[in-house]
Design a protein around this motif. Structure first.
Motif, PDB file in Angstrom:
ATOM      1  N   THR A 360       0.808  -1.227   0.000  1.00  0.00           N
ATOM      2  CA  THR A 360       0.000   0.000   0.000  1.00  0.00           C
ATOM      3  C   THR A 360       0.838   1.273   0.000  1.00  0.00           C
ATOM      4  O   THR A 360       0.325   2.360  -0.270  1.00  0.00           O
ATOM      5  CB  THR A 360      -0.928   0.035   1.227  1.00  0.00           C
ATOM      6  N   LEU A 361       2.133   1.152   0.289  1.00  0.00           N
ATOM      7  CA  LEU A 361       3.011   2.317   0.316  1.00  0.00           C
ATOM      8  C   LEU A 361       3.956   2.376  -0.874  1.00  0.00           C
ATOM      9  O   LEU A 361       4.247   3.454  -1.390  1.00  0.00           O
ATOM     10  CB  LEU A 361       3.831   2.325   1.615  1.00  0.00           C
ATOM     11  N   TYR A 362       4.416   1.215  -1.324  1.00  0.00           N
ATOM     12  CA  TYR A 362       5.398   1.155  -2.411  1.00  0.00           C
ATOM     13  C   TYR A 362       4.798   0.461  -3.628  1.00  0.00           C
ATOM     14  O   TYR A 362       4.197  -0.608  -3.511  1.00  0.00           O
ATOM     15  CB  TYR A 362       6.641   0.390  -1.957  1.00  0.00           C
ATOM     16  N   SER A 363       4.999   1.075  -4.790  1.00  0.00           N
ATOM     17  CA  SER A 363       4.446   0.519  -6.028  1.00  0.00           C
ATOM     18  C   SER A 363       5.336  -0.559  -6.626  1.00  0.00           C
ATOM     19  O   SER A 363       4.940  -1.249  -7.560  1.00  0.00           O
ATOM     20  CB  SER A 363       4.235   1.634  -7.060  1.00  0.00           C
ATOM     21  N   ALA A 364       6.537  -0.710  -6.100  1.00  0.00           N
ATOM     22  CA  ALA A 364       7.475  -1.714  -6.610  1.00  0.00           C
ATOM     23  C   ALA A 364       8.297  -2.243  -5.441  1.00  0.00           C
ATOM     24  O   ALA A 364       8.244  -1.713  -4.324  1.00  0.00           O
ATOM     25  CB  ALA A 364       8.388  -1.107  -7.675  1.00  0.00           C
ATOM     26  N   ARG A 365       9.053  -3.269  -5.691  1.00  0.00           N
ATOM     27  CA  ARG A 365       9.898  -3.849  -4.657  1.00  0.00           C
ATOM     28  C   ARG A 365      11.019  -2.870  -4.308  1.00  0.00           C
ATOM     29  O   ARG A 365      11.647  -2.289  -5.196  1.00  0.00           O
ATOM     30  CB  ARG A 365      10.487  -5.176  -5.147  1.00  0.00           C
ATOM     31  N   VAL A 366      11.254  -2.678  -3.007  1.00  0.00           N
ATOM     32  CA  VAL A 366      12.228  -1.695  -2.545  1.00  0.00           C
ATOM     33  C   VAL A 366      13.056  -2.282  -1.406  1.00  0.00           C
ATOM     34  O   VAL A 366      12.676  -3.265  -0.771  1.00  0.00           O
ATOM     35  CB  VAL A 366      11.543  -0.402  -2.055  1.00  0.00           C
ATOM     36  N   THR A 367      14.198  -1.660  -1.158  1.00  0.00           N
ATOM     37  CA  THR A 367      15.018  -1.969   0.009  1.00  0.00           C
ATOM     38  C   THR A 367      15.048  -0.736   0.894  1.00  0.00           C
ATOM     39  O   THR A 367      15.362   0.365   0.429  1.00  0.00           O
ATOM     40  CB  THR A 367      16.435  -2.374  -0.400  1.00  0.00           C
ATOM     41  N   VAL A 368      14.681  -0.897   2.166  1.00  0.00           N
ATOM     42  CA  VAL A 368      14.574   0.231   3.080  1.00  0.00           C
ATOM     43  C   VAL A 368      15.304  -0.083   4.376  1.00  0.00           C
ATOM     44  O   VAL A 368      15.496  -1.239   4.745  1.00  0.00           O
ATOM     45  CB  VAL A 368      13.095   0.556   3.390  1.00  0.00           C
ATOM     46  N   LYS A 369      15.714   0.985   5.059  1.00  0.00           N
ATOM     47  CA  LYS A 369      16.318   0.839   6.382  1.00  0.00           C
ATOM     48  C   LYS A 369      15.286   1.295   7.406  1.00  0.00           C
ATOM     49  O   LYS A 369      14.712   2.376   7.291  1.00  0.00           O
ATOM     50  CB  LYS A 369      17.592   1.675   6.501  1.00  0.00           C
ATOM     51  N   VAL A 370      15.060   0.450   8.411  1.00  0.00           N
ATOM     52  CA  VAL A 370      14.060   0.742   9.440  1.00  0.00           C
ATOM     53  C   VAL A 370      14.664   0.473  10.813  1.00  0.00           C
ATOM     54  O   VAL A 370      15.649  -0.265  10.934  1.00  0.00           O
ATOM     55  CB  VAL A 370      12.798  -0.134   9.259  1.00  0.00           C
ATOM     56  N   PRO A 371      14.081   1.031  11.876  1.00  0.00           N
ATOM     57  CA  PRO A 371      14.493   0.624  13.221  1.00  0.00           C
ATOM     58  C   PRO A 371      14.203  -0.867  13.421  1.00  0.00           C
ATOM     59  O   PRO A 371      13.281  -1.412  12.797  1.00  0.00           O
ATOM     60  CB  PRO A 371      13.622   1.485  14.140  1.00  0.00           C
ATOM     61  N   THR A 372      14.953  -1.529  14.254  1.00  0.00           N
ATOM     62  CA  THR A 372      14.712  -2.955  14.495  1.00  0.00           C
ATOM     63  C   THR A 372      13.397  -3.187  15.239  1.00  0.00           C
ATOM     64  O   THR A 372      12.892  -4.307  15.269  1.00  0.00           O
ATOM     65  CB  THR A 372      15.874  -3.589  15.277  1.00  0.00           C
ATOM     66  N   VAL A 373      12.824  -2.155  15.836  1.00  0.00           N
ATOM     67  CA  VAL A 373      11.436  -2.178  16.306  1.00  0.00           C
ATOM     68  C   VAL A 373      10.766  -1.002  15.599  1.00  0.00           C
ATOM     69  O   VAL A 373      10.923   0.146  15.986  1.00  0.00           O
ATOM     70  CB  VAL A 373      11.337  -2.037  17.835  1.00  0.00           C
ATOM     71  N   PHE A 374      10.044  -1.296  14.511  1.00  0.00           N
ATOM     72  CA  PHE A 374       9.547  -0.218  13.659  1.00  0.00           C
ATOM     73  C   PHE A 374       8.024  -0.154  13.674  1.00  0.00           C
ATOM     74  O   PHE A 374       7.344  -1.174  13.804  1.00  0.00           O
ATOM     75  CB  PHE A 374      10.065  -0.365  12.225  1.00  0.00           C
ATOM     76  N   PRO A 375       7.465   1.044  13.543  1.00  0.00           N
ATOM     77  CA  PRO A 375       6.011   1.173  13.473  1.00  0.00           C
ATOM     78  C   PRO A 375       5.500   0.687  12.123  1.00  0.00           C
ATOM     79  O   PRO A 375       6.135   0.890  11.093  1.00  0.00           O
ATOM     80  CB  PRO A 375       5.785   2.672  13.639  1.00  0.00           C
ATOM     81  N   HIS A 376       4.343   0.063  12.130  1.00  0.00           N
ATOM     82  CA  HIS A 376       3.748  -0.462  10.903  1.00  0.00           C
ATOM     83  C   HIS A 376       3.669   0.601   9.810  1.00  0.00           C
ATOM     84  O   HIS A 376       3.874   0.318   8.627  1.00  0.00           O
ATOM     85  CB  HIS A 376       2.351  -1.006  11.243  1.00  0.00           C
ATOM     86  N   ARG A 377       3.402   1.847  10.215  1.00  0.00           N
ATOM     87  CA  ARG A 377       3.242   2.929   9.227  1.00  0.00           C
ATOM     88  C   ARG A 377       4.522   3.189   8.435  1.00  0.00           C
ATOM     89  O   ARG A 377       4.467   3.838   7.392  1.00  0.00           O
ATOM     90  CB  ARG A 377       2.819   4.220   9.928  1.00  0.00           C
ATOM     91  N   GLN A 378       5.661   2.702   8.911  1.00  0.00           N
ATOM     92  CA  GLN A 378       6.906   2.987   8.205  1.00  0.00           C
ATOM     93  C   GLN A 378       7.042   2.183   6.921  1.00  0.00           C
ATOM     94  O   GLN A 378       7.763   2.590   6.005  1.00  0.00           O
ATOM     95  CB  GLN A 378       8.116   2.728   9.113  1.00  0.00           C
ATOM     96  N   THR A 379       6.330   1.062   6.819  1.00  0.00           N
ATOM     97  CA  THR A 379       6.424   0.250   5.606  1.00  0.00           C
ATOM     98  C   THR A 379       5.082   0.086   4.897  1.00  0.00           C
ATOM     99  O   THR A 379       5.017  -0.594   3.877  1.00  0.00           O
ATOM    100  CB  THR A 379       6.989  -1.148   5.920  1.00  0.00           C
ATOM    101  N   SER A 380       4.015   0.675   5.421  1.00  0.00           N
ATOM    102  CA  SER A 380       2.695   0.572   4.796  1.00  0.00           C
ATOM    103  C   SER A 380       1.960   1.892   4.916  1.00  0.00           C
ATOM    104  O   SER A 380       2.264   2.703   5.795  1.00  0.00           O
ATOM    105  CB  SER A 380       1.865  -0.540   5.455  1.00  0.00           C
ATOM    106  N   ASN A 381       0.991   2.105   4.043  1.00  0.00           N
ATOM    107  CA  ASN A 381       0.189   3.326   4.059  1.00  0.00           C
ATOM    108  C   ASN A 381      -0.909   3.193   5.110  1.00  0.00           C
ATOM    109  O   ASN A 381      -2.049   2.841   4.825  1.00  0.00           O
ATOM    110  CB  ASN A 381      -0.407   3.570   2.675  1.00  0.00           C
ATOM    111  N   THR A 382      -0.542   3.455   6.357  1.00  0.00           N
ATOM    112  CA  THR A 382      -1.456   3.291   7.473  1.00  0.00           C
ATOM    113  C   THR A 382      -1.036   4.215   8.603  1.00  0.00           C
ATOM    114  O   THR A 382       0.122   4.655   8.666  1.00  0.00           O
ATOM    115  CB  THR A 382      -1.459   1.825   7.970  1.00  0.00           C
ATOM    116  N   ASP A 383      -1.968   4.489   9.523  1.00  0.00           N
ATOM    117  CA  ASP A 383      -1.637   5.268  10.710  1.00  0.00           C
ATOM    118  C   ASP A 383      -1.107   4.380  11.832  1.00  0.00           C
ATOM    119  O   ASP A 383      -0.573   4.870  12.822  1.00  0.00           O
ATOM    120  CB  ASP A 383      -2.888   6.014  11.191  1.00  0.00           C
ATOM    121  N   CYS A 384      -1.258   3.080  11.696  1.00  0.00           N
ATOM    122  CA  CYS A 384      -0.859   2.109  12.716  1.00  0.00           C
ATOM    123  C   CYS A 384       0.620   2.291  13.095  1.00  0.00           C
ATOM    124  O   CYS A 384       1.454   2.443  12.200  1.00  0.00           O
ATOM    125  CB  CYS A 384      -1.103   0.707  12.166  1.00  0.00           C
TER     126      CYS A 384
END
Length: 405
Positions: A360-384
């Motif tokens: 829901t956030l990315y239109s193609a396959r991507v590589t991202v850097k996130v915290p090792t405890v990350f909020p759902h909203r960081q990788t998806s189009n959501t407020d969660c």
């Protein structure tokens, strides 16, 4: 309550470098049968005869936090009121899966018998399982408590309008275990063997003890509902942090039914084959096993569409769009995260590189850097996990790190 606090503070000793499991709760004697009643809503272009299409929401009905990004003052909305229904306690709206559908808000209010209508609740999109055939898109599930009448408003605020919409009314069933006081005093000891990671990431070298986890049998999981065979990642690089957007005033006895409702909605309604989260935490500080396959293994969940591989999903049972997490919940989340990540020598206060998408956030396959405890909203189009969840994350990371020795 004191027994729950004591349970969260009771840790096993580390023997010869291995993690020994603490006592695990006694299983409920039988799985609980759940049921679902579906109401077809049709399409935005052609709603069913009893469904009204309008511009804007009913008076008092909100958009979900996700839906508030819309610039349309009166979004196209499908509205339906039904009474004298078979009793239900959880609802959701699903539609034919389409990755172009990225902005839908579902608002509901309910009542039981001659009671007054409840306040409105609203929710946005649920995330998708990775490559799950025949899955349906949909809203996150909404716990309403026992009801037999509903008013629903489905608004499309961006992206493609969903098609083949269906309202799912779920009865999570009942079990003597729902109000079983033994849930607060686990009596059965089960040794869970240590899982040696396939490889270690740079990070911590210590370990954290396994916290007390209430197994699937304790909330009444019916294995006959599963159509998914557990699959595994080589390790867990990060933990995705969620909230379930349920009432924050539920009782301890309601928790097993809430989890069964989510299980049914994920496994049957969404057709994910099982509950999406690897673990769930209630406001009383209890940790519950979610997805099947082994609490001590890197089970691939269905909680962060496109980024389920090499992650574990933990969900806070409640709505933390604005509310703060209870301290018992934060303590339990930190205990689970410390144990899960330390098995793979991953620091809870570091970063990880994940490859995933599209979603829901990315239109193609991507590589991202996130915290090792990350909020759902960081990788998806959501407020969660909501603003309350975001405020809690720094402290949870810090506490998890300091639980590792």
């Amino acid at each position: 309550m004191n027994r729950v606090l004591a349970g969260l503070g009771a840790f096993s000793l580390i023997v010869a470098g291995a993690l020994a499991a603490p006592p695990v709760v006694q299983a409920a004697p039988k799985p609980v049968v759940t049921s679902e009643n579906d109401v077809e809503l049709g399409d935005f272009a052609k709603p069913k005869p009893e469904v009204m299409r309008a511009e804007g929401l009913p008076d008092g009905a909100p958009l979900s936090t996700d839906g508030m990004v819309t610039k349309t003052a009166k979004p196209p909305t499908l509205r339906l009121t039904r009474t004298n229904l078979k009793p239900f306690s959880m609802v959701g709206v699903t539609w034919q899966y389409d990755s172009a559908v990225d902005g839908v808000s579902v608002a509901v209010r309910t009542k039981s018998g001659a009671s007054e209508w409840s306040t409105w609740q609203a929710e946005g999109l649920d995330d998708a399982a990775d490559d799950q055939p025949d899955q349906r898109g949909g809203s996150a599930p909404i716990w309403t408590g026992p009801a037999d009448a509903i008013e629903v408003a489905v608004s499309t605020v961006s992206g493609a309008a969903p098609r083949d919409l269906r309202l799912a009314l779920i009865d999570p069933g009942t079990s003597p275990a729902d109000a079983d006081d033994s849930l607060a005093t686990p009596a059965v000891s089960e040794q869970v063997p240590e899982v040696v990671p396939a490889r270690a990431e740079k990070g911590i070298r210590g370990s954290a003890p396994m916290p007390r986890i209430y197994r699937r049998q304790s909330w009444g999981a019916d294995p006959r509902m599963m159509t998914w065979k557990p699959t595994y990642s080589p390790m867990v690089k990060a933990v995705a942090f969620h909230h379930t957007v349920n009432s924050n005033t539920y009782t301890a006895a309601e928790v097993p039914a809430i989890i069964r409702g989510i299980y049914h909605y994920h496994a049957i309604t969404h057709k994910w084959g099982d509950i999406g989260y690897n673990a769930l935490v209630d406001r009383f500080g209890r940790i519950w096993e979610g997805r099947a396959g082994g609490v001590n293994r890197a089970v691939i969940g269905a909680h962060a569409g496109g980024f389920n591989y090499e992650t574990s999903g933990i969900a806070m049972i409640g709505d933390f769009a604005t509310a703060n997490l209870p301290q018992l919940m934060k303590n339990a989340a930190a205990a689970f995260i410390a144990w899960k990540l330390s098995m793979y020598h991953v620091s809870p206060n570091s970063t990880a590189t994940l490859t995933g998408g599209p979603n829901t956030l990315y239109s193609a396959r991507v590589t991202v850097k996130v915290p090792t405890v990350f909020p759902h909203r960081q990788t998806s189009n959501t407020d969660c996990p909501g603003e309350g969840g975001m405020r809690a994350l720094p402290g949870i990371r810090y506490q998890a790190l300091h639980r590792i020795h």
